[in-house]
Motif scaffolding. Structure first.
Motif, PDB file in Angstrom:
ATOM      1  N   GLU A 102      -7.139  -0.871 -10.569  1.00  0.00           N
ATOM      2  CA  GLU A 102      -6.893   0.845 -10.235  1.00  0.00           C
ATOM      3  C   GLU A 102      -5.726   1.292 -10.871  1.00  0.00           C
ATOM      4  OE1 GLU A 102      -6.942   1.896  -6.098  1.00  0.00           O
ATOM      5  OE2 GLU A 102      -8.779   0.508  -5.611  1.00  0.00           O
ATOM      6  N   GLN A 103      -5.689   2.162 -10.938  1.00  0.00           N
ATOM      7  CA  GLN A 103      -4.291   3.285 -11.616  1.00  0.00           C
ATOM      8  C   GLN A 103      -3.021   2.516 -10.935  1.00  0.00           C
ATOM      9  OE1 GLN A 103      -3.994   4.997 -14.027  1.00  0.00           O
ATOM     10  NE2 GLN A 103      -6.085   6.533 -14.293  1.00  0.00           N
ATOM     11  N   LYS A 104      -2.160   1.950 -11.715  1.00  0.00           N
ATOM     12  CA  LYS A 104      -0.990   1.335 -11.264  1.00  0.00           C
ATOM     13  C   LYS A 104      -0.057   2.573 -11.028  1.00  0.00           C
ATOM     14  CE  LYS A 104      -2.046  -2.984 -11.764  1.00  0.00           C
ATOM     15  NZ  LYS A 104      -2.813  -3.663 -10.903  1.00  0.00           N
ATOM     16  N   SER A 105       0.817   2.628 -10.027  1.00  0.00           N
ATOM     17  CA  SER A 105       1.676   3.488  -9.433  1.00  0.00           C
ATOM     18  C   SER A 105       2.807   2.794  -9.266  1.00  0.00           C
ATOM     19  CB  SER A 105       1.074   4.394  -8.782  1.00  0.00           C
ATOM     20  OG  SER A 105       1.018   4.046  -7.631  1.00  0.00           O
ATOM     21  N   ALA A 106       4.048   3.397  -9.265  1.00  0.00           N
ATOM     22  CA  ALA A 106       5.244   2.703  -8.930  1.00  0.00           C
ATOM     23  C   ALA A 106       5.069   2.703  -7.373  1.00  0.00           C
ATOM     24  CB  ALA A 106       6.245   3.892  -8.995  1.00  0.00           C
ATOM     25  N   ALA A 107       5.608   1.093  -7.224  1.00  0.00           N
ATOM     26  CA  ALA A 107       5.857   0.816  -5.876  1.00  0.00           C
ATOM     27  C   ALA A 107       6.884   1.992  -4.764  1.00  0.00           C
ATOM     28  CB  ALA A 107       6.597  -0.592  -5.741  1.00  0.00           C
ATOM     29  N   PRO A 108       6.271   2.079  -3.769  1.00  0.00           N
ATOM     30  CA  PRO A 108       6.850   3.070  -2.867  1.00  0.00           C
ATOM     31  C   PRO A 108       8.404   2.512  -2.459  1.00  0.00           C
ATOM     32  CG  PRO A 108       5.621   1.728  -1.403  1.00  0.00           C
ATOM     33  CD  PRO A 108       5.244   1.343  -2.894  1.00  0.00           C
ATOM     34  N   SER A 109       9.370   3.451  -2.428  1.00  0.00           N
ATOM     35  CA  SER A 109      10.710   3.029  -2.080  1.00  0.00           C
ATOM     36  C   SER A 109      10.788   2.817  -0.750  1.00  0.00           C
ATOM     37  CB  SER A 109      11.695   4.241  -2.464  1.00  0.00           C
ATOM     38  OG  SER A 109      11.224   5.160  -1.555  1.00  0.00           O
ATOM     39  N   PRO A 110      11.871   1.996  -0.367  1.00  0.00           N
ATOM     40  CA  PRO A 110      12.010   1.510   0.917  1.00  0.00           C
ATOM     41  C   PRO A 110      11.979   2.610   2.076  1.00  0.00           C
ATOM     42  CG  PRO A 110      13.640   0.422  -0.492  1.00  0.00           C
ATOM     43  CD  PRO A 110      13.141   1.183  -1.272  1.00  0.00           C
ATOM     44  N   ALA A 111      12.778   3.703   1.564  1.00  0.00           N
ATOM     45  CA  ALA A 111      12.349   4.766   2.428  1.00  0.00           C
ATOM     46  C   ALA A 111      11.063   5.268   2.816  1.00  0.00           C
ATOM     47  CB  ALA A 111      13.336   6.025   1.989  1.00  0.00           C
ATOM     48  N   ARG A 112      10.126   5.090   1.617  1.00  0.00           N
ATOM     49  CA  ARG A 112       8.869   5.717   1.946  1.00  0.00           C
ATOM     50  C   ARG A 112       7.800   4.658   2.781  1.00  0.00           C
ATOM     51  NH1 ARG A 112       8.411  10.623   1.943  1.00  0.00           N
ATOM     52  NH2 ARG A 112       6.240  10.644   1.086  1.00  0.00           N
ATOM     53  N   LEU A 113       8.478   3.564   3.150  1.00  0.00           N
ATOM     54  CA  LEU A 113       7.797   2.618   4.112  1.00  0.00           C
ATOM     55  C   LEU A 113       7.826   3.240   5.253  1.00  0.00           C
ATOM     56  CD1 LEU A 113       8.644  -0.868   2.767  1.00  0.00           C
ATOM     57  CD2 LEU A 113       6.489   0.191   2.722  1.00  0.00           C
ATOM     58  N   ASP A 114       8.713   4.180   5.426  1.00  0.00           N
ATOM     59  CA  ASP A 114       8.750   4.775   6.924  1.00  0.00           C
ATOM     60  C   ASP A 114       7.322   5.316   7.402  1.00  0.00           C
ATOM     61  OD1 ASP A 114      11.442   4.698   6.813  1.00  0.00           O
ATOM     62  OD2 ASP A 114      11.959   6.679   6.338  1.00  0.00           O
ATOM     63  N   GLY A 115       6.524   5.943   6.523  1.00  0.00           N
ATOM     64  CA  GLY A 115       5.238   6.236   7.196  1.00  0.00           C
ATOM     65  C   GLY A 115       4.474   5.168   7.872  1.00  0.00           C
ATOM     66  N   PHE A 116       4.521   4.074   6.849  1.00  0.00           N
ATOM     67  CA  PHE A 116       3.509   2.699   7.381  1.00  0.00           C
ATOM     68  C   PHE A 116       4.429   2.183   8.658  1.00  0.00           C
ATOM     69  CE2 PHE A 116       3.150  -1.866   7.527  1.00  0.00           C
ATOM     70  CZ  PHE A 116       1.974  -1.870   7.429  1.00  0.00           C
ATOM     71  N   ASN A 117       5.958   2.120   8.758  1.00  0.00           N
ATOM     72  CA  ASN A 117       6.274   1.566   9.806  1.00  0.00           C
ATOM     73  C   ASN A 117       6.375   2.503  11.036  1.00  0.00           C
ATOM     74  OD1 ASN A 117       7.318  -0.852   8.715  1.00  0.00           O
ATOM     75  ND2 ASN A 117       9.196   0.222   7.632  1.00  0.00           N
ATOM     76  N   SER A 118       6.323   3.634  10.832  1.00  0.00           N
ATOM     77  CA  SER A 118       6.468   4.568  12.121  1.00  0.00           C
ATOM     78  C   SER A 118       4.988   4.984  12.506  1.00  0.00           C
ATOM     79  CB  SER A 118       7.333   5.815  11.703  1.00  0.00           C
ATOM     80  OG  SER A 118       6.707   6.652  10.953  1.00  0.00           O
ATOM     81  N   ALA A 119       3.990   4.798  11.906  1.00  0.00           N
ATOM     82  CA  ALA A 119       2.437   5.343  12.170  1.00  0.00           C
ATOM     83  C   ALA A 119       2.096   4.371  13.755  1.00  0.00           C
ATOM     84  CB  ALA A 119       1.627   4.925  11.178  1.00  0.00           C
ATOM     85  N   PRO A 120       1.561   5.114  14.238  1.00  0.00           N
ATOM     86  CA  PRO A 120       0.926   4.529  15.594  1.00  0.00           C
ATOM     87  C   PRO A 120       0.340   3.175  15.175  1.00  0.00           C
ATOM     88  CG  PRO A 120       0.371   6.659  15.559  1.00  0.00           C
ATOM     89  CD  PRO A 120       0.853   6.573  14.212  1.00  0.00           C
ATOM     90  N   VAL A 121       0.494   2.386  16.181  1.00  0.00           N
ATOM     91  CA  VAL A 121       0.019   0.926  15.960  1.00  0.00           C
ATOM     92  C   VAL A 121      -1.550   0.830  15.642  1.00  0.00           C
ATOM     93  CG1 VAL A 121      -0.222   0.140  18.267  1.00  0.00           C
ATOM     94  CG2 VAL A 121       0.259  -1.417  16.738  1.00  0.00           C
ATOM     95  N   ASP A 122      -2.260   1.713  16.275  1.00  0.00           N
ATOM     96  CA  ASP A 122      -3.764   1.601  16.614  1.00  0.00           C
ATOM     97  C   ASP A 122      -4.010   2.115  14.812  1.00  0.00           C
ATOM     98  OD1 ASP A 122      -2.649   4.181  17.424  1.00  0.00           O
ATOM     99  OD2 ASP A 122      -5.009   4.701  17.923  1.00  0.00           O
ATOM    100  N   VAL A 123      -3.360   3.070  14.394  1.00  0.00           N
ATOM    101  CA  VAL A 123      -3.634   3.682  12.861  1.00  0.00           C
ATOM    102  C   VAL A 123      -3.355   2.509  11.852  1.00  0.00           C
ATOM    103  CG1 VAL A 123      -2.903   5.462  11.228  1.00  0.00           C
ATOM    104  CG2 VAL A 123      -3.379   5.993  13.597  1.00  0.00           C
ATOM    105  N   VAL A 124      -2.248   1.913  12.133  1.00  0.00           N
ATOM    106  CA  VAL A 124      -1.794   1.050  11.081  1.00  0.00           C
ATOM    107  C   VAL A 124      -2.876  -0.338  11.226  1.00  0.00           C
ATOM    108  CG1 VAL A 124      -0.128  -0.723  10.568  1.00  0.00           C
ATOM    109  CG2 VAL A 124       0.692   1.465  11.055  1.00  0.00           C
ATOM    110  N   THR A 125      -3.267  -0.587  12.372  1.00  0.00           N
ATOM    111  CA  THR A 125      -4.122  -1.752  12.454  1.00  0.00           C
ATOM    112  C   THR A 125      -5.605  -1.428  11.810  1.00  0.00           C
ATOM    113  OG1 THR A 125      -2.979  -2.566  14.694  1.00  0.00           O
ATOM    114  CG2 THR A 125      -5.142  -3.257  14.149  1.00  0.00           C
ATOM    115  N   ARG A 126      -6.039  -0.443  12.369  1.00  0.00           N
ATOM    116  CA  ARG A 126      -7.416   0.080  11.517  1.00  0.00           C
ATOM    117  C   ARG A 126      -7.234  -0.020  10.073  1.00  0.00           C
ATOM    118  NH1 ARG A 126      -7.305   4.280  15.116  1.00  0.00           N
ATOM    119  NH2 ARG A 126      -7.086   5.886  13.393  1.00  0.00           N
TER     120      ARG A 126
END
Length: 190
Positions: free
Chosen positions: A17-41
């Protein structure tokens, strides 16, 4: 509450797929703070092993993408044969690239059938790093080569291909979470 789009379930052949820059550590916030069921799915779209997905979701937060990918690798190495079978059951064949001709379709279908007959599961291969035009040749060569393996040797290779697929899918998934607007990013009209 922000609704997270769930990525579509990728097929067993990962086309680059199109390569894009890796997210900055601050942008892992969405993954880290999303509800566990959303992340698991969402994680289950990367690897269809419940054990793998729960392990990654339960060990959040991750300080950076490298730490998340390392945890994903470790979780993949710890999968049992049953976990690998569960993950393989969630994989499916993807259509041939646009412009593929009928003979290629026939050859690929026959190769997949021979592989499934010999090993009892779908063929998986990670094609990250290959151009889309090389995908068909890589898949056919991979199936032909791996059909010569004994079942135990192929089990090890298949588990590693699943790990590599999950790693690439996970990096793309985290980018999707990073692209989602966070509540602090949303401004109300005045």
């Amino acid at each position: 509450m922000t609704s997270h789009r769930l990525p579509r379930l990728p097929g067993q052949v990962a086309l680059p797929e199109q390569k894009s820059a890796a997210p900055s550590p601050a942008r892992l916030d969405g993954f880290n703070s999303a509800p566990v069921d959303v992340v698991t799915r969402s994680l289950l779209t990367c690897c269809r092993s419940l054990r793998w997905a729960h392990r990654l979701a339960d060990h959040r937060p991750y300080p950076d993408l490298g730490s998340l990918l390392a945890a994903a690798d470790e979780a993949a190495y710890d999968l049992t044969s049953a976990d690998v079978a569960e993950a393989l059951a969630g994989e499916s064949l993807t259509p041939l690239p646009d412009g593929a001709y009928s003979a290629a379709h026939t050859a690929l279908s026959a190769a997949h059938a021979a592989y499934e007959s010999r090993f009892g599961h779908v063929f998986v291969i990670c094609l990250d790093g290959f151009a889309a035009g090389e995908a068909l040749d890589q898949v056919l060569a991979g199936i032909r080569s791996r059909l010569t393996h004994d079942p135990e040797e192929e089990r090890v290779i298949t588990a590693d291909e699943l790990r590599r697929l999950a790693r690439g899918r996970l990096a793309r998934l985290v980018r999707q979470f990073a692209d989602e607007p966070r509540p602090a990013d949303i401004r109300r009209p005045q």
